[in-house]
Write an enzyme that holds these catalytic residues in place. Structure first.
Site, mmCIF file in Angstrom:
data_model
loop_
_atom_site.group_PDB
_atom_site.id
_atom_site.type_symbol
_atom_site.label_atom_id
_atom_site.label_comp_id
_atom_site.label_asym_id
_atom_site.label_seq_id
_atom_site.Cartn_x
_atom_site.Cartn_y
_atom_site.Cartn_z
ATOM 1 C CD GLU A 117 61.309 3.693 -36.312
ATOM 2 O OE1 GLU A 117 61.531 3.249 -37.445
ATOM 3 O OE2 GLU A 117 61.990 4.558 -35.784
ATOM 4 C CD GLU B 84 64.665 2.679 -32.940
ATOM 5 O OE1 GLU B 84 64.938 3.617 -33.733
ATOM 6 O OE2 GLU B 84 64.089 1.654 -33.292
#
Lengths: 666, 666, 666
Positions: free
Chosen positions: C152, C303
């Site tokens: 991320e 995710e």
């Protein structure tokens, strides 16, 4: 109209012009468009320091001389500005100590404007050098009809808290108080053990766990403003040595400065503002307030948009068609000699790309172009009548004070905003058809019959003396609400609730407390309204009379409006704010009542949104009637009148005013 | 009433007094007003460090001795304060390292208060010196009936992050964890590779791109609070060496400290609060909570306004007429020995000019003066009855914990605010006529029959042990919602959902998840309500019984209320918050149900807004009935009663209570 | 389905796994639960730098090798991550200069993640060392089926303004502009005298009194993004030297990076997102957008939550029962090869304790466990059909560009949010049953028939060329609103309003201005809607045709939609945003109109909230029909169909879709 010194007896129509941002070859096209649109004056130079002095000490005004020459040759005058709001990179590169520092302790950076502390000695020196160079080079140029210092002082920044300012602050305090004990006493500095041993210990209003002492906060505002005025003064003095053209500054009551000090050494008033067409009343209150800076002299609307303002993160909606014409007419009719747009050509870069202009970044007419043509047509139509007549000022004013605003910044009570409050008072009277204006507290009050002074926490002795003279000469002074609560040091008086005014007005403040939402209602002159904000409730002493009484709440029965004859006039105390719609009605009734007693002349009656601006000429009085709101309306003519533009007779009765129509009628 | 040590058997009526801020000559007028208003005790000195020690080391208590002498000679006692919330300028001038630093890394500045780090060694030394000087000078003065340490610890500031604190933090961590590996394990510091190699690497909760580890955040709160208590402890120890007068601190549950540690070395509880008259219930919950600090000993309301509070940027509306009297009566009847105002004379300077007072800055009665006279009249009326009786505490309490609040600051879930949540629980029971109070979790629980422990993320072993003893002795303990979710290190238990409580309560947490807006409804005791916040849903183990069941939502059918007999009492688990109006009704029903089972005595029935406070004396029990909301109401008398003030008989039935009326009835 | 290199031809079901946070003995229980739930791949290592290298230079991958061995032995694959988002304490301890610094000048601290400047040379070196160690140790491990770089990127931080970045910024500028004069010209830096003398004077976008030059702001975003991509590139290059497994990054369009550059060196796309079940449409738009990163290759949902996301200060409500299954099915059907949860076991520490998981912190099934089992059952059911078929992409796309988003961050006009605007466009078309997707602007556009490019302030030449090719080959390109307003340097074009597009589209921008609330209405294709945002109004030139005309407002009569044939296709200009419900209808009508002309194939009709995802296999086309909103709905079958799971025939007509039902139908 008495034109400004150095200027012709005409109405100027102008634009901000940034030739330094575009190829020099584009000037030819600009000149063509200037002629087409009637723009006969440009304002230049205020952000062009890096053009004038690209490297430190390498100054050349050649470019601007060429531009001014060409403009002049084409009949276009120039207002030339000092470029100090935008210091070049060489001024701060490697010199972080020159940067403005905010109350959170954060230094600003190069990249926008006003990022340098105007008290920094190196900056001051550079400022003097560039202004000297400008004034020497172009001070006698026939095309330069006026000067503007800097631009929009303090539009982005408040009080600088850098270490230069810290030192100057200590000097300023010593000059003001003489001894640190005097300061401690004046500020009540034993409170919270704030007491200082030396001037150099007094902090700037940097971050604390709670809030600073009110006296310190207010004093720091005054310090900052005084030094800003001193900074400008240096520029004015230099310009005057080399030029006879009048000097102004482009100000705005929204900025955090003291216009009294700023305009003292200046020759005429100018300002900018950008209300959208729905807020036309804001433009009118500006005309009033800026007229009072130099009574009897025309002012300039130095910047306003052709259509809308904007920057990267926001913009307004464009004005409706027709608005720009009446905005400009109202300015000229209210005493403006110049009306000038920001800006000529849409910014292609920077951060104001979305701001309205006359030409687009690609050189084509914008949505503002046609409105500019229309303004020019209107100007041609009315110019003769206006330059041969004078604006007749209203007889009622609401006194406006930057110092009062500074006190309220320190002590906002219930999120009170001085500007909003003043504009609401103005709107309350204006919408009732009372001929009034906001007037700077430093202006000359002769000519007025009724003065209202709301929201002035501290009434300076000098102002009090002038008001007393005004009253003794027959004026009516309406004092309050919130006026007189604090001393010059932003402390509470210890002799009585409102200090000297109580003696003059023959009242005693019995209780002083927050009255909002306590159930207290004021009754006066047949009106009834809830009361709000901090209240001073009175008992009359001597010959004063109760005009309004409080019902309900925690301490009913006391007076909140009183009246006392003083000399040939009277002082009316208003101890609490009448709230809501009923409160507005009460204020209107109160002021109307005293206006009538004072013999205030009322204008022609109009519907809301249509205004009549009085002018006088050799033949007497005439009116500029304007529909400002674009909704249309009417003017009530008691007798037949003459339309000065067409020469036709208008019968008595209701004169229809179509949307954005205007008539000059006698 | 058993008076506090060193004090008379009477009700004290007091005021904060700042003679150091006014001409000494004004004291004579103050004394006259003290007598007129019945003020018989003043609190002094808490901000007067610069008066006591204007230059470092130059200490004189002469001024305060003179004042205390004069007060004492006039029958007015003094509570004398240490002045450490407001360090003089010489303490920080040239010493930026002594200044408080917030979590954004910003240092505070001199100019308000609490701007110094109370852990700074130089500050600590100066604090000890001034307190020693005060205690030596006035510790045995007969006019000094009590001491107050500092004032409102942590009212403006939270956790300091200066470098002194950094070092102490590392020492504190080492003391707590022994080895850095123990810390890493306790905090789960392998997460996000936070793992430390040495204690001196552990950061303070200064700014990060996201949020700090929960264990670190909560630990830093505990560290800060422990050192604040240690700072106070130094002062208390010094005072005790020179004075027998009792010592207190003026606290408030809104501040960020641990009252358990703060009050441990103190002799009695005192607090300040300023709810306006519409929030009278907040004042009542204060009376309960501060009573529990030292059960059996009177507390003091050390500061409250005569009319309204305020500072430069905000103020409340003044109390309605009559409120102050019942606010004070409710305090005295609930176990206060003293009720004291802030402040005597309106501040003329500083930043609290708009705060209500007894006298105005110009020395005249304020709107608070007549209410003060009324309080005094009431005091004279009831004093005999109250000093010869005792407050009878309620049998239901909601346990209140500053540590629980600290956990919730770290982990607020859905903007949860511990204080608001606790006050809502209190209001839910109180408005249902259940005799209850908020009680500090460290208090002595003997005497209660039902205890509710909501919102305590972590249940400390020491508390758990006391609760188990309470239950085994026959008490009912209602546990939850949100109670037991976290370990002492602010981590999630790894043995089961709620740790040890599950064993005691005979439940297993089957699912633990956020239940707000999932459509889950709780059904219990004939009530039905949506469930909200983080939920623990149970299966019963062993002999425990399901009391409430979840319908709907993602995992219907599990229990959210269970009941388990333990010793002579029981543990009731409440795994989720019943929401809305129905939720309030469910909580009332639940607590009423167990109150009935536990044989809790109910008070006289009243209408909402009218309260009855139970007292006992030699003749038995009587009630102080008060209309608190100013709207009027009634009390339901099952049998005829005697009005203790008039001696008259009141017939059975509904006794009308006019607005702000009070009756002492037996 | 063509599986990803190194992977099996199957659908993977995975979870983020943090064995380093738990006792190694717990792995046995995890393995049992992996088997029970069908989890066959885990993602590991992204936050485990302190486990791999607890002290600087002491690197061991033994722990992870043991875990990967055991997983592999149990049939569970691993995606192994570089751990660079969470630098260990030894990386910053004593090195404040390595910390990320925000635009306010505040340095971050250790304690969360992303607190280090990824451009810091020491950090870069440490990053290379740890990645090299990982790749060497495990690059050939058969259990490692893929790599993930970092995690991320830029999820918590934007542009770093540390001094390292300052130096690199100056280098980057020099590389980009060659000479500082070129920069000054490109940025229009004479504005406000911003002009630079040397590159090293150009500031970072640190705090100024107003706002920075747009060119500087946008350039700094590009600089930051370019260097972030360079940072990743270093890792990718190292991994490739030691491993053949494909490499990805776990991205999200909400983060501030350039996915074009990030994914260029990567092998496949993966992302995370956590919309709650009411925002299922957000998950679908993700599937589209991430599919376009590597057309023809499966992507991964790396995710997503089993039930809800959460951290200390907030959480979502859990998904309704049944949602997780259809969320996963929609992913697989839309081209995902992997669908993976965050996280396996609830965090016991840190700051994400409230995030949903498969197991609780105490090792028991959470509310997410049963949904995970249900997903696995679904996977087993559909896997055969899906791996032997391919997703058939839609023929309409809305081009999505991180660069366009960067421009809008600099210039948000009316609080415009690129992401929200794009999602609204997508929803507008999607809810009308138009088969469309958001597609990265760098994707391969062959296969599409209609492309819409709204909100792209600057149209890069490279993109323009590809779009022109697309149009010439027969495509329809709908351009605008707000597209083309700015140059690559974030300045206004000086040749015409929209630059090169005007020529291609045969239009001239007559006026360019903010049209919101001006009363302007657009009329087109039988629709009428108010217009909003910044508008470009057109006159047609040459062969272009007016499609929509403006009524009312300040400049009525101009075109706001035009159409021009280009090659075998056409360019449609949309000069202003149709607003409100009518605006949505107009956009739908417009796109439908051109979709029909372009021969776009429409899917089966469904009720709102039920979707059909087209797949093709050897036998032709089939549909995965899913009720996504949990409210139930239906699919319109024109002809009888076969249910591929049951083999049964479904009659023509309305096929009922119960809540969260799915059918594979041919």
């Amino acid at each position: 109209m008495q034109p400004l010194p150095n200027m012709q007896k005409k109405l100027y129509y102008g634009s901000a012009y940034y030739p330094e941002l575009w190829p020099e070859a584009d000037i030819a096209a600009d000149l063509a468009h200037f002629k087409a649109t009637g723009i006969d004056v440009v304002r230049m130079g205020e952000f062009a320091w890096s053009t004038m002095e690209p490297d430190e000490g390498c100054i050349s005004l050649d470019f601007f001389r060429r531009v001014i020459d060409r403009l002049h040759a084409n009949g276009i005058d120039t207002i030339f500005c000092t470029p100090t709001p935008t210091p070049p990179i060489w001024l701060t590169d490697g010199h972080p100590e020159r940067l403005f520092q905010d109350e959170q302790g954060r230094r600003m950076h190069h990249g926008a404007r006003q990022h340098v502390c105007t008290n920094n000695p190196a900056f001051r020196e550079c400022s003097r050098i560039i202004v000297e160079a400008q004034a020497r080079a172009l001070g006698r140029h026939p095309g330069v009809i006026a000067w503007q210092t800097d631009n929009e002082f303090a539009c982005h920044v408040g009080a600088c808290c850098c270490s230069t300012c810290a030192s100057l602050w200590h000097v300023w305090l010593e000059q003001r108080y003489g001894t640190v004990d005097a300061l401690n006493t004046a500020w009540g500095a034993e409170i919270w053990s704030e007491r200082y041993q030396r001037f150099d210990q007094v902090p700037q209003p940097l971050i604390t766990p709670f809030v600073h002492n009110a006296s310190l906060q207010t004093a720091y505002r005054f310090f900052t403003r005084a030094l800003l005025a001193e900074f400008q003064r240096e520029q004015v003095d230099i310009i005057r040595r080399h030029s006879d053209a009048p000097v102004t500054h482009n100000s705005n009551i929204g900025f955090r400065l003291d216009n009294a000090q700023i305009f003292k050494p200046l020759d005429f008033a100018s300002f900018d503002d950008y209300p959208d067409c729905d807020n036309w009343r804001h433009m009118l209150d500006n005309y009033g307030i800026w007229r009072t800076v130099k009574p009897g002299r025309p002012f300039w609307v130095m910047e306003t948009s052709t259509s809308h303002n904007g920057y990267l993160a926001a913009f307004q909606k464009p004005h409706r068609t027709g608005y720009l014409t009446v905005e400009a007419l109202a300015a000229y009719a209210s005493g403006a000699q110049g009306f000038s747009h920001w800006l000529w050509r849409q910014q292609r870069a920077g951060c104001e790309q979305t701001h309205g202009a006359v030409l687009s970044a690609w050189g084509q007419p914008t949505i503002g172009y046609e409105p500019v043509l229309a303004v020019n047509r209107m100007r041609r139509e009315v110019e003769g009548l206006l330059v041969d007549s004078e604006f007749r000022p209203p007889e009622i004013a609401i006194t406006y004070s930057d110092a009062a605003r500074a006190f309220m910044f320190t002590e906002p009570h219930e999120n009170l905003d001085y500007l909003q409050l003043m504009r609401r008072w103005y709107a309350t009277l204006f919408d009732a058809g009372l001929p009034c204006e906001l007037a700077f507290a430093f202006t000359d009050f002769s000519g007025y019959k009724v003065l209202c002074t709301p929201y002035m926490y501290h009434v300076p002795a000098e102002f009090m003396a002038r008001m007393l003279a005004f009253v003794q000469a027959g004026g009516t002074w309406i004092v309050g609400p919130l006026t007189g609560l604090r001393t010059a040091e932003h402390t509470v008086p210890t002799d009585c609730g409102l200090g000297e005014i109580e003696v003059l007005a023959g009242v005693e403040t019995v209780f002083s407390f927050p009255i909002t939402n306590t159930g207290a209602t004021g009754e006066a002159l047949g009106c009834s309204a809830p009361l709000e904000y901090w209240a001073s409730l009175f008992a009359c002493r001597g010959s004063s009379r109760v005009v309004g009484t409080v019902k309900g709440g925690v301490v009913p029965g006391l007076a909140f409006i009183t009246e006392q004859d003083v000399g040939r006039g009277r002082i009316v105390m208003l101890g609490a704010q009448p709230a809501g719609e009923e409160g507005q009605a009460m204020i209107r009734t109160l002021v109307s009542h005293y206006a009538k007693l004072a013999g205030v002349r009322l204008p022609l009656k109009t519907t809301l949104g249509t205004v009549v601006i009085p002018r006088t000429d050799a033949k007497g009085e005439f009116w500029v009637a304007i529909n400002m709101d674009g909704a249309g309306g009417s003017v009530d003519l008691a007798a037949p009148a003459i339309d000065l533009l067409s020469g036709e007779t208008i019968p008595a009765g209701s004169l229809a005013m179509p949307p954005y129509a205007y008539r000059l009628i006698r």
